[in-house]
Design a protein around this motif. Structure first.
Motif, PDB file in Angstrom:
ATOM      1  N   HIS A 214       0.844  -1.191   0.000  1.00  0.00           N
ATOM      2  CA  HIS A 214       0.000   0.000   0.000  1.00  0.00           C
ATOM      3  C   HIS A 214       0.883   1.246   0.000  1.00  0.00           C
ATOM      4  CE1 HIS A 214       1.135  -0.593   4.160  1.00  0.00           C
ATOM      5  NE2 HIS A 214       0.998   0.704   4.291  1.00  0.00           N
ATOM      6  N   ASP A 215       2.198   1.022   0.141  1.00  0.00           N
ATOM      7  CA  ASP A 215       3.116   2.135   0.346  1.00  0.00           C
ATOM      8  C   ASP A 215       3.790   2.499  -0.982  1.00  0.00           C
ATOM      9  OD1 ASP A 215       5.123   3.868   1.076  1.00  0.00           O
ATOM     10  OD2 ASP A 215       5.589   2.806   2.933  1.00  0.00           O
ATOM     11  N   LEU A 216       3.360   3.593  -1.538  1.00  0.00           N
ATOM     12  CA  LEU A 216       3.857   4.008  -2.849  1.00  0.00           C
ATOM     13  C   LEU A 216       5.366   4.250  -2.822  1.00  0.00           C
ATOM     14  CD1 LEU A 216       2.822   4.672  -5.655  1.00  0.00           C
ATOM     15  CD2 LEU A 216       2.476   7.023  -4.926  1.00  0.00           C
ATOM     16  N   ALA A 217       5.831   4.893  -1.751  1.00  0.00           N
ATOM     17  CA  ALA A 217       7.255   5.210  -1.676  1.00  0.00           C
ATOM     18  C   ALA A 217       8.099   3.943  -1.613  1.00  0.00           C
ATOM     19  CB  ALA A 217       7.531   6.083  -0.454  1.00  0.00           C
ATOM     20  N   LEU A 218       7.598   2.943  -0.871  1.00  0.00           N
ATOM     21  CA  LEU A 218       8.320   1.680  -0.754  1.00  0.00           C
ATOM     22  C   LEU A 218       8.436   1.015  -2.123  1.00  0.00           C
ATOM     23  CD1 LEU A 218       9.371  -0.270   1.627  1.00  0.00           C
ATOM     24  CD2 LEU A 218       7.318  -1.554   1.116  1.00  0.00           C
ATOM     25  N   ALA A 219       7.323   0.965  -2.847  1.00  0.00           N
ATOM     26  CA  ALA A 219       7.339   0.360  -4.176  1.00  0.00           C
ATOM     27  C   ALA A 219       8.280   1.128  -5.097  1.00  0.00           C
ATOM     28  CB  ALA A 219       5.930   0.324  -4.751  1.00  0.00           C
ATOM     29  N   THR A 237       0.622   1.987 -15.199  1.00  0.00           N
ATOM     30  CA  THR A 237       1.872   1.281 -14.926  1.00  0.00           C
ATOM     31  C   THR A 237       3.005   2.110 -15.510  1.00  0.00           C
ATOM     32  OG1 THR A 237       0.786  -0.855 -15.071  1.00  0.00           O
ATOM     33  CG2 THR A 237       3.172  -0.854 -15.272  1.00  0.00           C
ATOM     34  N   ALA A 238       4.015   2.378 -14.695  1.00  0.00           N
ATOM     35  CA  ALA A 238       5.124   3.201 -15.181  1.00  0.00           C
ATOM     36  C   ALA A 238       6.329   2.986 -14.299  1.00  0.00           C
ATOM     37  CB  ALA A 238       4.719   4.669 -15.162  1.00  0.00           C
ATOM     38  N   PRO A 239       7.517   3.311 -14.788  1.00  0.00           N
ATOM     39  CA  PRO A 239       8.677   3.326 -13.901  1.00  0.00           C
ATOM     40  C   PRO A 239       8.451   4.387 -12.828  1.00  0.00           C
ATOM     41  CG  PRO A 239       9.342   3.489 -16.195  1.00  0.00           C
ATOM     42  CD  PRO A 239       7.879   3.667 -16.162  1.00  0.00           C
ATOM     43  N   PRO A 240       8.993   4.184 -11.621  1.00  0.00           N
ATOM     44  CA  PRO A 240       8.729   5.108 -10.522  1.00  0.00           C
ATOM     45  C   PRO A 240       8.982   6.576 -10.875  1.00  0.00           C
ATOM     46  CG  PRO A 240      10.111   3.288  -9.790  1.00  0.00           C
ATOM     47  CD  PRO A 240       9.844   3.064 -11.228  1.00  0.00           C
ATOM     48  N   TYR A 251      -6.098   9.347 -10.169  1.00  0.00           N
ATOM     49  CA  TYR A 251      -5.973   8.600  -8.924  1.00  0.00           C
ATOM     50  C   TYR A 251      -4.511   8.522  -8.486  1.00  0.00           C
ATOM     51  CZ  TYR A 251      -6.137   4.852  -5.523  1.00  0.00           C
ATOM     52  OH  TYR A 251      -5.996   4.120  -4.381  1.00  0.00           O
ATOM     53  N   THR A 252      -3.620   8.293  -9.453  1.00  0.00           N
ATOM     54  CA  THR A 252      -2.199   8.250  -9.125  1.00  0.00           C
ATOM     55  C   THR A 252      -1.758   9.594  -8.568  1.00  0.00           C
ATOM     56  OG1 THR A 252      -2.005   6.897 -11.099  1.00  0.00           O
ATOM     57  CG2 THR A 252       0.023   7.471 -10.004  1.00  0.00           C
ATOM     58  N   ARG A 253      -2.230  10.649  -9.191  1.00  0.00           N
ATOM     59  CA  ARG A 253      -1.863  11.990  -8.706  1.00  0.00           C
ATOM     60  C   ARG A 253      -2.313  12.160  -7.261  1.00  0.00           C
ATOM     61  NH1 ARG A 253      -2.705  13.880 -13.909  1.00  0.00           N
ATOM     62  NH2 ARG A 253      -4.905  14.317 -13.592  1.00  0.00           N
ATOM     63  N   ALA A 254      -3.561  11.722  -6.981  1.00  0.00           N
ATOM     64  CA  ALA A 254      -4.085  11.862  -5.613  1.00  0.00           C
ATOM     65  C   ALA A 254      -3.264  11.021  -4.640  1.00  0.00           C
ATOM     66  CB  ALA A 254      -5.554  11.434  -5.579  1.00  0.00           C
ATOM     67  N   LEU A 255      -2.880   9.832  -5.088  1.00  0.00           N
ATOM     68  CA  LEU A 255      -2.107   8.942  -4.233  1.00  0.00           C
ATOM     69  C   LEU A 255      -0.729   9.521  -3.939  1.00  0.00           C
ATOM     70  CD1 LEU A 255      -2.946   6.172  -3.103  1.00  0.00           C
ATOM     71  CD2 LEU A 255      -1.640   5.118  -4.938  1.00  0.00           C
ATOM     72  N   VAL A 256      -0.099  10.050  -4.974  1.00  0.00           N
ATOM     73  CA  VAL A 256       1.221  10.663  -4.808  1.00  0.00           C
ATOM     74  C   VAL A 256       1.107  11.840  -3.848  1.00  0.00           C
ATOM     75  CG1 VAL A 256       3.026  11.978  -5.974  1.00  0.00           C
ATOM     76  CG2 VAL A 256       2.121   9.906  -7.030  1.00  0.00           C
ATOM     77  N   ALA A 257       0.041  12.615  -4.017  1.00  0.00           N
ATOM     78  CA  ALA A 257      -0.130  13.786  -3.162  1.00  0.00           C
ATOM     79  C   ALA A 257      -0.415  13.392  -1.722  1.00  0.00           C
ATOM     80  CB  ALA A 257      -1.265  14.651  -3.707  1.00  0.00           C
ATOM     81  N   ALA A 258      -1.136  12.279  -1.554  1.00  0.00           N
ATOM     82  CA  ALA A 258      -1.541  11.904  -0.198  1.00  0.00           C
ATOM     83  C   ALA A 258      -0.422  11.235   0.576  1.00  0.00           C
ATOM     84  CB  ALA A 258      -2.747  10.966  -0.259  1.00  0.00           C
ATOM     85  N   GLN A 527      11.522   6.229   0.767  1.00  0.00           N
ATOM     86  CA  GLN A 527      11.188   7.429   0.014  1.00  0.00           C
ATOM     87  C   GLN A 527      11.783   7.344  -1.372  1.00  0.00           C
ATOM     88  OE1 GLN A 527      13.525  10.904   1.532  1.00  0.00           O
ATOM     89  NE2 GLN A 527      13.436   9.627   3.352  1.00  0.00           N
ATOM     90  N   TYR A 528      11.079   7.946  -2.253  1.00  0.00           N
ATOM     91  CA  TYR A 528      11.549   7.963  -3.604  1.00  0.00           C
ATOM     92  C   TYR A 528      12.367   9.230  -3.793  1.00  0.00           C
ATOM     93  CZ  TYR A 528      11.942   8.122  -8.536  1.00  0.00           C
ATOM     94  OH  TYR A 528      12.464   8.187  -9.777  1.00  0.00           O
ATOM     95  N   ALA A 529      13.616   9.052  -4.218  1.00  0.00           N
ATOM     96  CA  ALA A 529      14.537  10.179  -4.214  1.00  0.00           C
ATOM     97  C   ALA A 529      14.303  11.161  -5.360  1.00  0.00           C
ATOM     98  CB  ALA A 529      15.975   9.653  -4.281  1.00  0.00           C
TER      99      ALA A 529
END
Lengths: 541, 286
Positions: A214-219, A237-240, A251-258, A527-529
């Motif tokens: 569920h953790d976007l940063a981890l993925a 689906t995309a590279p990080p 939805y991805t935008r909302a997830l990234v923002a959240a 975290q995604y650098a």
């Protein structure tokens, strides 16, 4: 590009429930190449775990693949007989689960369990299996492996159990490893160690990894490609790097923002209401249990009126014990708890429910669902403190309940519902409304968002922050999630093994940690650098 | 307060009963039995007690649907009249043991410690007795009266309720919502009675339903061996005991009808159990 190892095409899965057939997957397609790491990210109910289970055809009895194809190498997983699948499972594709302790057999030593995994697919003598099990334990970097071989799961920590699971999963050198939330419930430093191990093993053995989280940063940190799922569909689906810099789907935008990150804050802390005089002062607090275990030792801190103090630490750091002692649900062994100049610590916890101070300190619990009486409606739950500690006229109670529900953003129409009829976010709102009802001065928040999806977490954090400002409350915010603490607290207290390791303003501690442990904690946050386009001021949905 | 277990209404109950047809049938059967027991004596043309010797030992006929007994009393009238007494004894005994057992068990499960250990041992000792023999001993010692049958039946049922409530409460005792209740200002008494016991109720309801059947059997059994209601009073156990003397002569109806009533009511209570649990559990509501 080589032929994919696992290919899923237009997969549809439905479950038979009381309400009839419920479709869990609405035609998803994805592929994993040999040696590739693919992350599947989604919130609860998005169908990410169902996808993983379907890939091994391990859906439970109620689930059914209604259409679509799953191909693993040349095997048609959907049509293959159980005999063929059994040969594949564990040998060519294997899985590790969310709760490692529950996935291990509690009455069999871990060495034997690893040997079981080996001998299910290869003809090995018991002695050879044991030798290989030992080698595997060493590969998953378990210290003192020879001794651990005969340990039972309950004798090992959660992180160690997960390493055992990994050892079992890689025992037969599978080509595909499916990890379903492998680090959920583990401490952040353990999470980092487990994930580092997983990525090293998959790299060394050229194993494909399907990481479900569920953790976007981890993925983003550990995967080459990330698939985002919502409501049983693949959103994108995309590279990080692309996902973070140019999310195409809303939805991805909302997830990234959240997703809280190392730099996100709700609003500048400086804008918080002026900090008043000291409300809570904890002096040399200690807690020793009857068996001699020291849970908390010599902890002192203060919380000013209108201030929010974060209490950070991993499991076993004593943060929960401190929160219960401040709430007067548990007696302290040593020290004083002064609230507005009165030693509330002197009142035994068993009698505190009668004390006039009871209404001054309230608590919001970690798992909102767990904290609500299953037989009370939302209204009764919120009204409970009012009935015990507040106005006795039922009209006043009803008015206050409605007001609190409104403040917590809970629609009045939901007030007559029972907890099981509410979503996770709604239950969290009930818990918050209940804590607010009696107009406390200090609110203890014990990981109030730990059980919530990130998008809901963002909304609840925003709500908590504005409540504090509007009602002039003080918060004692307990959390293991440093990003969340940073979003909500002006000051932070770092705990390890029941002792204060470091304390200071949040900005100061995060920018220049003085204790080595604090630095390690901060470094462990996934975290995604890469560059970020959106900064998090979460918006409701 | 909508925390009362039955709240949620008839519509929900009907919905659940539709899914549990066997329980629904059992419920209907019980309703008929109980209504007959309540209203029957008013409808029946025969007196269940006054004897009419010339009419003795007649087989079932249009006039006497279930025949007559050795004193010429209508067997059906007596079976119906006996239902009142048997249901009343069973209900009183079960309510008594449920209330007392839930409170003792709830308190033990919540407090733990020494009292809990002592109560546990006493319950173990009680359960080690053959329960029916214990009931017999109590009625024999206290005297052959209806109240004493109720007390004896209640006491032999008590251990099950204490154990059930204790276990279920101690499992939930450390739940977060119990902590939350304490933070809301609820004392131990309220936490047990308002929070913990209502959550245990669905499981107990099954026990109650099974127990009612068992209690009827127990009361009838005591009367059957002569430790219970006195002879002229209609009661299923006595009727079977008295009728047994005539069964070798082919006068089967004296035993068959009270026995059938006994069997049907016990069966219905047993089948009802599952349906009752579903009805009382709010998690079943969607």
């Amino acid at each position: 590009m080589t032929a994919p190892l696992l290919r899923i095409e237009d997969l549809r899965v439905s479950f038979a429930t009381r309400q009839g057939q419920v479709q869990a997957l609405h035609g998803i397609s994805l592929s994993v190449s040999p040696g590739e790491t693919l992350g599947i990210v989604g919130e609860s109910g998005s169908g990410k775990s169902v996808t993983a289970m379907a890939a091994m055809r391990l859906l439970d009895r109620a689930g059914r693949i209604t259409s679509g194809r799953i191909a693993f190498r040349d095997t048609d997983i959907v049509a293959a007989p159980e005999r063929v699948l059994r040969r594949l499972r564990g040998a060519a594709m294997s899985m590790i689960f969310q709760n490692p302790r529950a996935a291990l057999n509690p009455i069999r030593s871990v060495g034997l369990q690893i040997a079981d995994a080996l001998r299910a697919h290869r003809a090995l003598s018991a002695a050879d299996a044991r030798r290989e099990a030992l080698a595997l334990l060493e590969q998953v970097k378990i210290r003192d492996a020879a001794r651990r071989l005969d340990a039972y799961p309950h004798e090992l920590s959660g992180g160690m159990c997960q390493r055992i699971m990994i050892a079992m999963a890689i025992a037969c050198d599978p080509a595909l490893l499916i990890a379903d939330e492998p680090t959920t419930g583990l401490d952040v430093t353990t999470q980092k160690a487990v994930m580092d191990l997983l990525s090293q093993i998959t790299r060394d053995r050229h194993m494909a990894l399907l990481l479900i989280t569920h953790d976007l940063a981890l993925a983003a940190q550990y995967c080459q490609r990330v698939t985002v799922m919502q409501h049983g569909r693949i959103v994108e689906t995309a590279p990080p790097a692309e996902l973070f810099s140019a999310p195409t789907h809303a939805y991805t935008r909302a997830l990234v923002a959240a997703s809280p990150t190392a730099t996100s804050t709700l609003r500048p802390h400086a804008a918080a209401s002026p900090i008043g005089k000291t409300l809570l002062s904890v002096e040399h607090l200690g807690k020793t249990y009857a068996d001699g275990t020291v849970a908390v030792a010599d902890v002192s801190f203060t919380v000013a009126a209108g201030e929010s103090l974060g209490l950070v630490g991993e499991s076993g750091s004593g943060k929960t014990t401190i929160s219960r002692m401040v709430c007067r649900l548990v007696d302290a062994s040593l020290g004083r708890i002064m609230l507005d100049g009165d030693d509330i610590g002197a009142i035994p916890a068993a009698d505190f429910h009668r004390s006039p101070w009871r209404s001054a300190v309230q608590i919001v619990f970690q798992d909102a669902g767990e904290s609500l009486n299953p037989r009370f409606t939302a209204f009764d739950s919120i009204a409970d403190p009012l009935r015990r500690l507040g106005p006795t006229r039922s009209r006043e109670i009803a008015a206050r309940v409605a007001e609190c529900a409104d403040r917590a953003g809970l629609p009045t129409a939901l007030l007559h519902r029972f907890p099981h009829q509410l979503s996770g976010g709604q239950k969290a709102r009930v818990g918050i409304a209940r804590a607010l009802a009696i107009r406390p001065r200090l609110l203890v928040l014990d990981e109030p968002t730990a059980a919530l999806d990130v998008s809901v977490q963002a909304i609840i954090l925003d709500l908590l922050d504005s409540l504090r400002r509007d009602e002039g409350l003080s918060y004692l915010f307990v959390s293991h999630d440093l990003n969340v603490v940073r979003m909500l607290c002006e000051r932070v207290l770092v705990l390890q093994h029941g002792r204060v390791v470091e304390q200071g303003t949040t900005t100061e501690v995060f920018a220049r940690p003085t204790a080595a442990y604090t630095a390690e904690l901060i470094a462990s946050i996934p975290q995604y650098a890469g560059a970020r386009v959106t900064e998090a001021v979460p918006t409701g949905n | 307060m909508s925390s009362t277990p039955i709240a949620g209404g008839w519509r929900q109950s009907l919905f659940i009963l539709r899914a549990n047809r066997l329980s629904a049938a059992a419920g209907v059967g019980l309703l008929i039995l109980i209504l007959t027991a309540l209203l029957g004596p008013m409808l029946s043309p025969y007196d269940p007690i006054v004897s009419d010797v010339p009419q003795a030992l007649q087989p079932p006929s249009a006039a006497h649907w279930a025949g007559t007994d050795q004193l010429g009393r209508d067997v059906l009238a007596r079976v119906i009249a006996a239902g009142r007494l048997d249901f009343a004894i069973a209900a009183a005994a079960v309510v008594l043991s449920f209330v007392v057992g839930a409170l003792i068990g709830g308190a033990c499960g919540y407090r733990g410690g020494r009292v809990d250990r002592w109560v546990g041992r006493i319950v173990d000792a009680l359960m080690a007795f053959p329960l029916f023999v214990l009931a017999m001993a109590m009625v024999a010692a206290l005297g052959n009266r209806v109240e004493n049958i109720v007390y004896a039946t209640a006491i032999i049922n008590l251990p099950f309720y204490i154990r059930f409530a204790r276990t279920e409460v101690s499992v939930r005792r450390h739940a977060t919502w119990v902590e939350a209740a304490s933070a809301c200002g609820n004392g131990p008494g309220r936490i047990v009675t308002r929070f913990l016991l209502p959550n245990v109720l669905p499981g107990m309801a099954v026990q109650i339903s099974l127990n009612l059947g068992w209690a009827i059997l127990n009361a009838a059994g005591l009367s059957f061996i002569g430790l219970g209601v006195h002879p002229p009073t209609p009661e299923w156990g006595i009727m079977v005991a008295e009728g047994a003397r005539f069964i070798t002569d082919g006068k089967w109806w004296l035993v068959a009808f009270p026995g059938l009533a006994l069997m049907l009511s016990v069966l219905c209570f047993n089948l009802l159990g599952d349906g009752v649990r579903d009805m009382l559990d709010p998690r079943m509501r969607t």
